[in-house]
Design an enzyme around this catalytic site. Structure first.
Site, PDB file in Angstrom:
ATOM      1  N   GLY A  11       0.527   5.216  31.218  1.00 45.56           N
ATOM      2  CA  GLY A  11       1.806   4.194  31.472  1.00 45.56           C
ATOM      3  C   GLY A  11       2.141   4.394  32.873  1.00 45.56           C
ATOM      4  O   GLY A  11       1.922   5.397  33.543  1.00 45.56           O
ATOM      5  N   GLY A 116      -2.808  12.156  28.066  1.00 47.03           N
ATOM      6  CA  GLY A 116      -3.762  11.598  27.048  1.00 47.03           C
ATOM      7  C   GLY A 116      -4.891  11.336  28.372  1.00 47.03           C
ATOM      8  O   GLY A 116      -6.103  11.655  27.919  1.00 47.03           O
ATOM      9  N   SER A 117      -4.754  10.755  29.252  1.00 46.90           N
ATOM     10  CA  SER A 117      -5.781  10.375  30.234  1.00 46.90           C
ATOM     11  C   SER A 117      -6.552  11.504  30.701  1.00 46.90           C
ATOM     12  O   SER A 117      -7.891  11.562  30.623  1.00 46.90           O
ATOM     13  CB  SER A 117      -5.360   9.601  31.391  1.00 46.90           C
ATOM     14  OG  SER A 117      -4.444   8.372  30.940  1.00 46.90           O
ATOM     15  N   THR A 139       3.704  11.955  34.872  1.00 51.55           N
ATOM     16  CA  THR A 139       4.294  11.320  33.735  1.00 51.55           C
ATOM     17  C   THR A 139       5.915  11.669  33.797  1.00 51.55           C
ATOM     18  O   THR A 139       6.229  12.528  34.119  1.00 51.55           O
ATOM     19  CB  THR A 139       3.827  12.135  32.381  1.00 51.55           C
ATOM     20  OG1 THR A 139       4.584  11.732  31.196  1.00 51.55           O
ATOM     21  CG2 THR A 139       3.818  13.642  32.544  1.00 51.55           C
ATOM     22  N   ASP A 141       7.169  12.137  30.972  1.00 54.53           N
ATOM     23  CA  ASP A 141       7.453  13.080  29.799  1.00 54.53           C
ATOM     24  C   ASP A 141       7.448  14.337  30.100  1.00 54.53           C
ATOM     25  O   ASP A 141       8.093  15.289  29.183  1.00 54.53           O
ATOM     26  CB  ASP A 141       6.596  12.661  28.611  1.00 54.53           C
ATOM     27  CG  ASP A 141       6.401  11.199  28.408  1.00 54.53           C
ATOM     28  OD1 ASP A 141       7.438  10.525  28.466  1.00 54.53           O
ATOM     29  OD2 ASP A 141       5.254  10.759  27.903  1.00 54.53           O
ATOM     30  N   ARG A 176      35.237   6.037  23.139  1.00 57.92           N
ATOM     31  CA  ARG A 176      34.391   6.079  22.170  1.00 57.92           C
ATOM     32  C   ARG A 176      32.983   6.796  22.852  1.00 57.92           C
ATOM     33  O   ARG A 176      32.927   7.130  23.845  1.00 57.92           O
ATOM     34  CB  ARG A 176      33.791   4.638  21.652  1.00 57.92           C
ATOM     35  CG  ARG A 176      33.492   3.810  22.770  1.00 57.92           C
ATOM     36  CD  ARG A 176      33.268   2.256  22.158  1.00 57.92           C
ATOM     37  NE  ARG A 176      33.114   1.278  23.129  1.00 57.92           N
ATOM     38  CZ  ARG A 176      33.099   0.071  22.866  1.00 57.92           C
ATOM     39  NH1 ARG A 176      33.383  -0.565  21.612  1.00 57.92           N
ATOM     40  NH2 ARG A 176      32.701  -0.833  23.861  1.00 57.92           N
ATOM     41  N   GLY A 184      10.391  10.122  26.238  1.00 55.84           N
ATOM     42  CA  GLY A 184       9.617  11.371  26.248  1.00 55.84           C
ATOM     43  C   GLY A 184       8.650  11.761  25.303  1.00 55.84           C
ATOM     44  O   GLY A 184       8.248  12.906  25.343  1.00 55.84           O
ATOM     45  N   ARG A 260      28.361   3.770  20.156  1.00 59.95           N
ATOM     46  CA  ARG A 260      27.688   2.721  20.359  1.00 59.95           C
ATOM     47  C   ARG A 260      26.163   3.395  20.621  1.00 59.95           C
ATOM     48  O   ARG A 260      26.288   4.491  21.111  1.00 59.95           O
ATOM     49  CB  ARG A 260      28.284   1.698  21.197  1.00 59.95           C
ATOM     50  CG  ARG A 260      29.267   1.006  21.158  1.00 59.95           C
ATOM     51  CD  ARG A 260      29.136  -0.191  20.065  1.00 59.95           C
ATOM     52  NE  ARG A 260      30.380  -1.097  19.966  1.00 59.95           N
ATOM     53  CZ  ARG A 260      30.968  -0.840  19.141  1.00 59.95           C
ATOM     54  NH1 ARG A 260      31.107   0.009  18.276  1.00 59.95           N
ATOM     55  NH2 ARG A 260      32.081  -1.528  18.992  1.00 59.95           N
ATOM     56  N   HIS A 266      12.419   1.067  29.406  1.00 58.52           N
ATOM     57  CA  HIS A 266      11.474   1.069  30.717  1.00 58.52           C
ATOM     58  C   HIS A 266      12.254   1.549  31.782  1.00 58.52           C
ATOM     59  O   HIS A 266      11.554   1.697  32.913  1.00 58.52           O
ATOM     60  CB  HIS A 266      10.575   0.072  30.453  1.00 58.52           C
ATOM     61  CG  HIS A 266       9.433   0.240  29.380  1.00 58.52           C
ATOM     62  ND1 HIS A 266       9.779  -0.132  27.989  1.00 58.52           N
ATOM     63  CD2 HIS A 266       8.091   0.729  29.173  1.00 58.52           C
ATOM     64  CE1 HIS A 266       9.069   0.086  27.342  1.00 58.52           C
ATOM     65  NE2 HIS A 266       7.937   0.657  27.966  1.00 58.52           N
TER      66      HIS A 266
HETATM   67  O1  F6P Z   1       4.358   8.237  28.036  1.00 57.86           O
HETATM   68  C1  F6P Z   1       5.495   7.598  28.833  1.00 57.86           C
HETATM   69  C2  F6P Z   1       6.107   6.749  27.987  1.00 57.86           C
HETATM   70  O2  F6P Z   1       6.988   6.060  28.691  1.00 57.86           O
HETATM   71  C3  F6P Z   1       6.764   7.459  26.758  1.00 57.86           C
HETATM   72  O3  F6P Z   1       7.962   8.268  27.103  1.00 57.86           O
HETATM   73  C4  F6P Z   1       7.248   6.287  25.909  1.00 57.86           C
HETATM   74  O4  F6P Z   1       7.217   6.757  24.523  1.00 57.86           O
HETATM   75  C5  F6P Z   1       6.015   5.378  26.013  1.00 57.86           C
HETATM   76  O5  F6P Z   1       5.305   5.666  27.285  1.00 57.86           O
HETATM   77  C6  F6P Z   1       6.146   3.943  26.046  1.00 57.86           C
HETATM   78  O6  F6P Z   1       4.973   3.354  25.743  1.00 57.86           O
HETATM   79  P1  F6P Z   1       5.080   1.741  26.091  1.00 57.86           P
HETATM   80  O7  F6P Z   1       5.120   1.495  27.663  1.00 57.86           O
HETATM   81  O8  F6P Z   1       3.477   1.271  25.611  1.00 57.86           O
HETATM   82  O9  F6P Z   1       6.183   1.009  25.162  1.00 57.86           O
END
Ligand code: F6P
Length: 359
Positions: A11, A116-117, A139, A141, A176, A184, A260, A266
């Protein structure tokens, strides 16, 4: 003269363009040639591989602060390590990557990727034999072991903070609560850090169990009748499926708390790169270039005790908890989570923020 390649995988996040820019600048000063691989492994697998040759006008300095990757991260659903493993195409995919790398005749590849990569690069390391592989962790995350910082995290915390700052104003006007779901994956760092920054009333993260009745009581006893409850996307409630913010929202409504939901989604991955992330990107680019000069391979740049150094991918892979992907058991990734000793947890509690049942 060395020839190096740069590839962004996984990502996107803010800071990728800064690190690409700084690698190019440092490499040029050394007299090296730089190519960019387009679309991550997808571009590398294509025949011929999709690449661009860098020159001084390719990525102007004023664009180095912009989010996204100017080299792209790959089409959604394209062939990458995950999709290749899931569809049984990994042997063919690996063969193709290796062939392309040999064709490109690189001395070194800088792979800017997430958990992951980088884990998968190590697990499929034979692809990179014959060149130097240097990884740079990025990342939002912050789930990468052996490094205190990852590119993109600081900007994501800033983006989420700005989003919640705006919500707080409308929350006050209508007395509210906003149940705001953060990204994450299964790591709570983003929610925890932004939650401290905004003065959230509660922060719910996957690493800490929480009790809905305690949350309700905490909100009802809060000094304000408005505020923000941050819920990390990895939080789950036994017996419920769906988005955790939606589930919690319904439970709070049932308890008489007007609320709410809000989903910044993103927007957490974009935003002009913060100064802190630009400095980090520059340090990691510099460290990666030194690693290439020192003939290192299978390493990742990392910040530890304020110093930027390399760590071996073998050490990285075995450092976190190595978990198989529930959907693709062939894939194992190494993760780091919010540790029970994280000082921010005690600070949150001291500031009256509900973070779950810690004791
Ligand atoms: O790993 C980064 C991330 O933005 C995560 O926080 C999120 O769960 C995921 O990628 C969202 O992925 P995509 O862009 O495929 O919806």
């Amino acid at each position: 003269m060395k020839k190096i390649g740069i590839m962004t995988t996984g990502g996107d996040c803010s800071g990728l363009n800064t690190v690409i820019h700084r690698i190019y600048r440092g490499a040029t000063l050394r007299g090296w040639q730089v190519i960019g691989i387009l679309d991550g492994t997808d571009g590398l697998c294509t025949t011929p591989p999709r690449i661009i040759k860098f020159n001084k006008d390719t990525l102007p300095i004023e664009n180095a602060r912009l989010a996204g990757s100017f080299l792209h991260n790959g089409h959604a659903g394209a062939l990458n390590f995950e999709t290749a493993a899931a569809t049984g195409k990994l042997p063919h995919f690996n063969k193709q990557l290796r062939k392309s790398l040999q064709e490109l005749n690189l001395d070194a590849l800088i792979l800017i990727g997430g958990n992951g990569s980088i884990s998968l690069a190590w697990r499929n390391r034979e692809i990179y034999s014959g060149l130097q592989l240097v990884c740079i962790p990025k990342t939002i995350d912050m789930d990468i072991p052996l490094t205190d910082k990852t590119i993109g995290f600081n900007t994501a915390v800033q983006q989420l903070t700005s989003f919640c700052d705006q919500l707080m104003l409308t929350a006050r006007s209508h007395h509210r609560w906003f149940i705001t779901q953060t990204m994450g994956r299964d790591c709570g760092q983003l929610a925890l850090n932004a939650g401290i920054a905004i003065g959230a009333t509660a922060i719910l993260i996957p690493e800490i169990k929480f009790d809905i009745n305690s949350l309700v009581a905490h909100i009802k006893n809060a000094p304000t009748d408005y505020g923000i409850i941050l819920v990390s996307e990895g939080v789950s409630l036994r017996g419920h499926s769906g988005k955790p913010a939606d589930i919690i929202s319904r439970k709070l409504t049932a308890a008489g708390i007007t609320n709410r939901t809000a989903f910044p989604e993103h927007t957490q991955r974009v935003g002009d790169t913060t100064a802190a992330d630009r400095i980090l990107a520059t340090r990691m680019a510099d460290c990666a270039l030194h690693a290439i000069e020192n003939n290192e391979t299978y390493v990742m740049t990392a910040i530890n005790d304020c110093e930027c150094k390399t760590v071996s991918l073998n050490e990285f892979f075995h450092a976190g908890s190595v978990n198989p992907d529930p959907n693709i058991p062939d894939i194992q990734t190494s993760d780091a989570y919010v540790s029970p000793d994280d000082p921010l947890l005690d600070i949150a509690t001291d500031m009256g923020i509900y973070i779950g049942e810690t004791k």
